[in-house]
Design an enzyme around this catalytic site. Structure first.
Site, PDB file in Angstrom:
ATOM      1  N   PRO A  94       0.816  -1.212   0.000  1.00 26.94           N
ATOM      2  CA  PRO A  94       0.000   0.000   0.000  1.00 26.94           C
ATOM      3  C   PRO A  94       0.848   1.261   0.000  1.00 26.94           C
ATOM      4  O   PRO A  94       1.830   1.364   0.713  1.00 26.94           O
ATOM      5  CB  PRO A  94      -0.794  -0.096   1.300  1.00 26.94           C
ATOM      6  CG  PRO A  94      -0.714  -1.520   1.713  1.00 26.94           C
ATOM      7  CD  PRO A  94       0.595  -2.015   1.194  1.00 26.94           C
ATOM      8  N   GLU A  95       0.468   2.218  -0.808  1.00 23.83           N
ATOM      9  CA  GLU A  95       1.103   3.529  -0.799  1.00 23.83           C
ATOM     10  C   GLU A  95       0.052   4.517  -0.324  1.00 23.83           C
ATOM     11  O   GLU A  95      -1.093   4.147  -0.066  1.00 23.83           O
ATOM     12  CB  GLU A  95       1.587   3.883  -2.200  1.00 23.83           C
ATOM     13  CG  GLU A  95       2.324   2.748  -2.861  1.00 23.83           C
ATOM     14  CD  GLU A  95       3.697   3.097  -3.391  1.00 23.83           C
ATOM     15  OE1 GLU A  95       4.120   4.244  -3.263  1.00 23.83           O
ATOM     16  OE2 GLU A  95       4.350   2.194  -3.920  1.00 23.83           O
ATOM     17  N   LYS A 151       0.473   6.754   5.522  1.00 28.03           N
ATOM     18  CA  LYS A 151      -0.020   5.412   5.252  1.00 28.03           C
ATOM     19  C   LYS A 151      -0.781   4.838   6.453  1.00 28.03           C
ATOM     20  O   LYS A 151      -1.042   3.653   6.517  1.00 28.03           O
ATOM     21  CB  LYS A 151       1.144   4.515   4.831  1.00 28.03           C
ATOM     22  CG  LYS A 151       1.709   4.979   3.482  1.00 28.03           C
ATOM     23  CD  LYS A 151       2.610   3.969   2.847  1.00 28.03           C
ATOM     24  CE  LYS A 151       3.991   4.040   3.421  1.00 28.03           C
ATOM     25  NZ  LYS A 151       4.879   3.012   2.854  1.00 28.03           N
ATOM     26  N   ASN A 159       6.972   1.617  -1.903  1.00 30.57           N
ATOM     27  CA  ASN A 159       8.054   1.070  -2.708  1.00 30.57           C
ATOM     28  C   ASN A 159       7.885   1.287  -4.212  1.00 30.57           C
ATOM     29  O   ASN A 159       8.866   1.465  -4.925  1.00 30.57           O
ATOM     30  CB  ASN A 159       8.204  -0.419  -2.399  1.00 30.57           C
ATOM     31  CG  ASN A 159       9.605  -0.890  -2.601  1.00 30.57           C
ATOM     32  OD1 ASN A 159      10.550  -0.135  -2.374  1.00 30.57           O
ATOM     33  ND2 ASN A 159       9.751  -2.118  -3.060  1.00 30.57           N
ATOM     34  N   ARG A 187      14.184  -3.870   0.186  1.00 27.20           N
ATOM     35  CA  ARG A 187      13.029  -3.752  -0.700  1.00 27.20           C
ATOM     36  C   ARG A 187      13.464  -3.880  -2.144  1.00 27.20           C
ATOM     37  O   ARG A 187      14.471  -3.279  -2.542  1.00 27.20           O
ATOM     38  CB  ARG A 187      12.388  -2.379  -0.531  1.00 27.20           C
ATOM     39  CG  ARG A 187      11.948  -2.066   0.864  1.00 27.20           C
ATOM     40  CD  ARG A 187      10.510  -2.510   1.012  1.00 27.20           C
ATOM     41  NE  ARG A 187       9.947  -2.211   2.310  1.00 27.20           N
ATOM     42  CZ  ARG A 187       9.646  -0.998   2.736  1.00 27.20           C
ATOM     43  NH1 ARG A 187       9.897   0.038   1.986  1.00 27.20           N
ATOM     44  NH2 ARG A 187       9.097  -0.824   3.899  1.00 27.20           N
TER      45      ARG A 187
END
Ligand SMILES: [Zn+2]
Length: 269
Positions: free
Chosen positions: A2-3, A51, A165, A250
């Site tokens: 999720p962004e 977030k 990411n 990541r």
């Protein structure tokens, strides 16, 4: 993962379903809150902060949740089947007379006083989709640590809140810099564009079910998830490697031609 825009959409879904409604069911499936019961109280609003999701409930209470990698909130009309995952992954159920909001795989779930929300979100930098957005402060925060690699600084929610990411890789591409370029080496004119560019990416995707950074439906991303396919601009194969502080690596993507700056040697994972 999720962004900020995903969280914004989740907040809007929850807000539309719950705000102004009386809770007829309140069930947090984490040991600490197993006995918490807020039925009979009205949900005031659901607000995204970076977030993080803040569900405010009558009586100075806020249910704070964070989706991290694969958490989600789903809303179901009463009588419909819940399809967000197996029952053992359900962490929260907030029911009203006609709907149920079900939180799946939420790694962060806590109940706190609304007046003390700063304990949960006070560390966040300016929120790209929030009313407090402040591009100058976001840029000053980023440049405060000039030796830090661009990609790491973009993910640090204390600098600016909302980038995950995917946008990290896409933003580095749009800035023409590798994720490993120290921020202090980013040309000044490009650094100056950074906050507005980041905000635009999140804003144009805020109302979209599918995230698009290229403006093209057939190729939704410039680099993210595209290794080793050719760069949309120069046809060089996109590369990928992990980036992180050692504790949290990541997957990161970049075009070795369009983006200048240091990068791990080929073959590195
Ligand atoms: Zn390229």
């Amino acid at each position: 993962m999720p962004e900020g825009d995903t969280v914004w959409q989740a907040a809007r879904r929850l807000h539309n379903a719950l705000a102004g409604k009386v809770l007829t069911r309140f069930d947090l499936r984490v040991p600490r809150y197993a006995t918490a019961d807020l039925t009979g109280r009205t949900v005031l609003d659901v607000t995204p902060r970076g977030k993080h999701l803040l569900t405010r409930i009558e009586g100075d209470l806020t249910l704070h949740s964070h989706l991290r990698m694969d958490g989600s909130w789903k809303v179901y009309a009463n009588g419909r089947r819940w399809t967000g995952g197996p029952t053992h992954q359900i962490r929260a159920v907030l029911g009203t007379a006609d709907r149920a909001a079900v939180g799946y795989r939420l790694p962060v779930l806590e109940l706190l006083r609304t007046s003390e929300e700063h304990r949960a979100v006070g560390h966040l930098g300016p929120d790209l989709l929030g009313p407090d957005w402040d591009p100058d402060r976001a840029l000053a925060n980023l440049l405060g640590d000039p030796a830090r690699p661009l990609g790491e600084a973009l993910l640090d929610q204390r600098n600016l809140a909302g980038i995950g990411n995917v946008y990290k890789s896409e933003l580095c591409f749009l800035l023409g810099a590798t994720p490993w370029l120290p921020l202090g080496e980013l040309p000044e004119d490009r650094a100056a564009q950074l906050p507005a560019l980041a905000k635009r990416l999140l804003e144009v995707n805020r109302d979209r079910p599918v995230r698009i950074t290229t403006g093209r439906r057939d190729q939704s991303h410039f680099v993210y998830g595209r290794a080793p396919r050719p760069c949309l601009r120069c046809r060089t194969p996109i590369r990928s490697a992990n980036q992180g502080d050692g504790s949290r690596e990541r997957p990161t993507y970049w075009c070795p031609t369009c983006q200048s700056g240091p990068a791990p040697p080929p073959g590195t994972r």
